[in-house]
Design a protein around this motif. Structure first.
Motif, PDB file in Angstrom:
ATOM      1  N   PRO A   1       0.817  -1.220   0.000  1.00  0.00           N
ATOM      2  CA  PRO A   1       0.000   0.000   0.000  1.00  0.00           C
ATOM      3  C   PRO A   1       0.852   1.273   0.000  1.00  0.00           C
ATOM      4  CG  PRO A   1      -0.819  -1.579   1.628  1.00  0.00           C
ATOM      5  CD  PRO A   1       0.502  -2.089   1.171  1.00  0.00           C
TER       6      PRO A   1
ATOM      7  N   GLY B   1      -5.243   0.528   2.492  1.00  0.00           N
ATOM      8  CA  GLY B   1      -4.421  -0.636   2.804  1.00  0.00           C
ATOM      9  C   GLY B   1      -5.185  -1.642   3.646  1.00  0.00           C
TER      10      GLY B   1
ATOM     11  N   PRO C   1      -4.280  -4.698   5.969  1.00  0.00           N
ATOM     12  CA  PRO C   1      -3.263  -5.542   6.581  1.00  0.00           C
ATOM     13  C   PRO C   1      -3.764  -6.968   6.730  1.00  0.00           C
ATOM     14  CG  PRO C   1      -4.181  -3.977   8.192  1.00  0.00           C
ATOM     15  CD  PRO C   1      -4.933  -3.783   6.917  1.00  0.00           C
TER      16      PRO C   1
ATOM     17  N   SER D   1       1.824  -6.321   9.733  1.00  0.00           N
ATOM     18  CA  SER D   1       1.287  -5.736   8.496  1.00  0.00           C
ATOM     19  C   SER D   1       0.622  -4.397   8.775  1.00  0.00           C
ATOM     20  CB  SER D   1       0.247  -6.667   7.865  1.00  0.00           C
ATOM     21  OG  SER D   1       0.704  -7.980   7.872  1.00  0.00           O
ATOM     22  N   LEU D   2      -0.161  -4.351   9.864  1.00  0.00           N
ATOM     23  CA  LEU D   2      -0.877  -3.120  10.210  1.00  0.00           C
ATOM     24  C   LEU D   2       0.112  -1.966  10.406  1.00  0.00           C
ATOM     25  CD1 LEU D   2      -3.492  -1.631  11.076  1.00  0.00           C
ATOM     26  CD2 LEU D   2      -3.068  -2.455  13.380  1.00  0.00           C
TER      27      LEU D   2
ATOM     28  N   ILE E   1       1.700  -0.704   7.291  1.00  0.00           N
ATOM     29  CA  ILE E   1       0.802   0.056   6.416  1.00  0.00           C
ATOM     30  C   ILE E   1       0.511   1.452   6.960  1.00  0.00           C
ATOM     31  CG2 ILE E   1      -1.599   0.146   5.593  1.00  0.00           C
ATOM     32  CD1 ILE E   1      -1.391  -2.893   5.111  1.00  0.00           C
ATOM     33  N   VAL E   2       0.273   1.560   8.277  1.00  0.00           N
ATOM     34  CA  VAL E   2      -0.162   2.878   8.788  1.00  0.00           C
ATOM     35  C   VAL E   2       0.981   3.853   9.056  1.00  0.00           C
ATOM     36  CG1 VAL E   2      -2.310   2.048   9.797  1.00  0.00           C
ATOM     37  CG2 VAL E   2      -0.255   2.114  11.208  1.00  0.00           C
TER      38      VAL E   2
ATOM     39  N   VAL F   1      -1.712   6.461   3.715  1.00  0.00           N
ATOM     40  CA  VAL F   1      -2.490   5.276   3.321  1.00  0.00           C
ATOM     41  C   VAL F   1      -3.631   5.161   4.322  1.00  0.00           C
ATOM     42  CG1 VAL F   1      -2.505   2.746   3.241  1.00  0.00           C
ATOM     43  CG2 VAL F   1      -0.583   4.007   2.258  1.00  0.00           C
TER      44      VAL F   1
ATOM     45  N   ALA G   1      -5.816   2.951   6.283  1.00  0.00           N
ATOM     46  CA  ALA G   1      -5.791   1.526   6.632  1.00  0.00           C
ATOM     47  C   ALA G   1      -7.097   1.081   7.277  1.00  0.00           C
ATOM     48  CB  ALA G   1      -4.629   1.236   7.572  1.00  0.00           C
TER      49      ALA G   1
ATOM     50  N   ALA H   1     -12.456  -2.189   3.336  1.00  0.00           N
ATOM     51  CA  ALA H   1     -11.732  -1.526   2.246  1.00  0.00           C
ATOM     52  C   ALA H   1     -12.676  -1.326   1.065  1.00  0.00           C
ATOM     53  CB  ALA H   1     -10.534  -2.361   1.835  1.00  0.00           C
TER      54      ALA H   1
END
Ligand code: RP5
Length: 162
Positions: free
Chosen positions: A75, A88, A90, A100-101, A104-105, A113, A115, A124
């Motif tokens: 992302p 994004g 995650p 992942s979270l 992404i943030v 992004v 999230a 999403a």
């Protein structure tokens, strides 16, 4: 949305992410939001990601949904390549998805992004539909109907308890 050939670009880091992505694609289908899907790793094939983002932008992508697990840079890297909103997702491929979270943030200022929760491809899709509704009133009506149905279902659930 289809009348203007606009669409949501959906990217996932790996084909192994497909089962989790499906839940979001189903929502886009239900809301009548056009989309295209590609499996495109930011790490394994960044050049292909770059050409895909540029091509989809040129062809009418209004927003991107990017789902990835582990060091989920898809992302953020996509956001670096476009001014369109990037959502994004995650995915829990390890550590409950917290890795992942955070990947992404934690974007630098100026390259955000948006999230959603871990494995929450559905949200999403809803967020992408809300973006679509900014330019397509019919998409907005379908979203409003969806919320009405969800509210009525919740009330029925409550009433069935009494
Ligand atoms: C990420 O690594 C993908 O998004 C996937 O969630 C995870 C594992 O990928 P595979 O090794 O299954 O291709 O890049």
């Amino acid at each position: 949305m289809t009348k203007n050939a606009l669409f949501v670009g959906v990217l996932a880091g790996s084909k192994s992410d497909a089962p989790k992505l499906e839940k979001g694609l189903k929502i886009l289908d239900e809301l009548g939001i056009a989309y295209r899907v590609s499996y495109c790793s930011a790490h394994r094939d960044p050049e292909r990601l770059k050409t895909t983002v540029a091509k989809w932008e040129e062809e009418g992508a209004i927003a991107f949904i990017c789902a990835a697990g582990l060091a989920a840079h898809l992302p953020g890297v996509t956001a670096s390549m476009t001014l369109k909103p990037v959502i994004g997702v995650p995915l829990d491929a390890a550590l409950g998805g917290l890795d992942s979270l955070l990947s992404i943030v934690q974007m630098p200022p100026g390259v955000p992004v948006a999230a959603v929760g871990v494995d929450n491809a559905k949200n999403a899709a809803f967020l992408a539909a809300q973006i679509a509704a900014l330019i397509d009133p019919e998409a907005g009506e379908r979203l409003a109907n969806y919320r009405t149905q969800a509210r009525e279902a919740a009330r029925r659930d409550d009433e069935s308890m009494n």
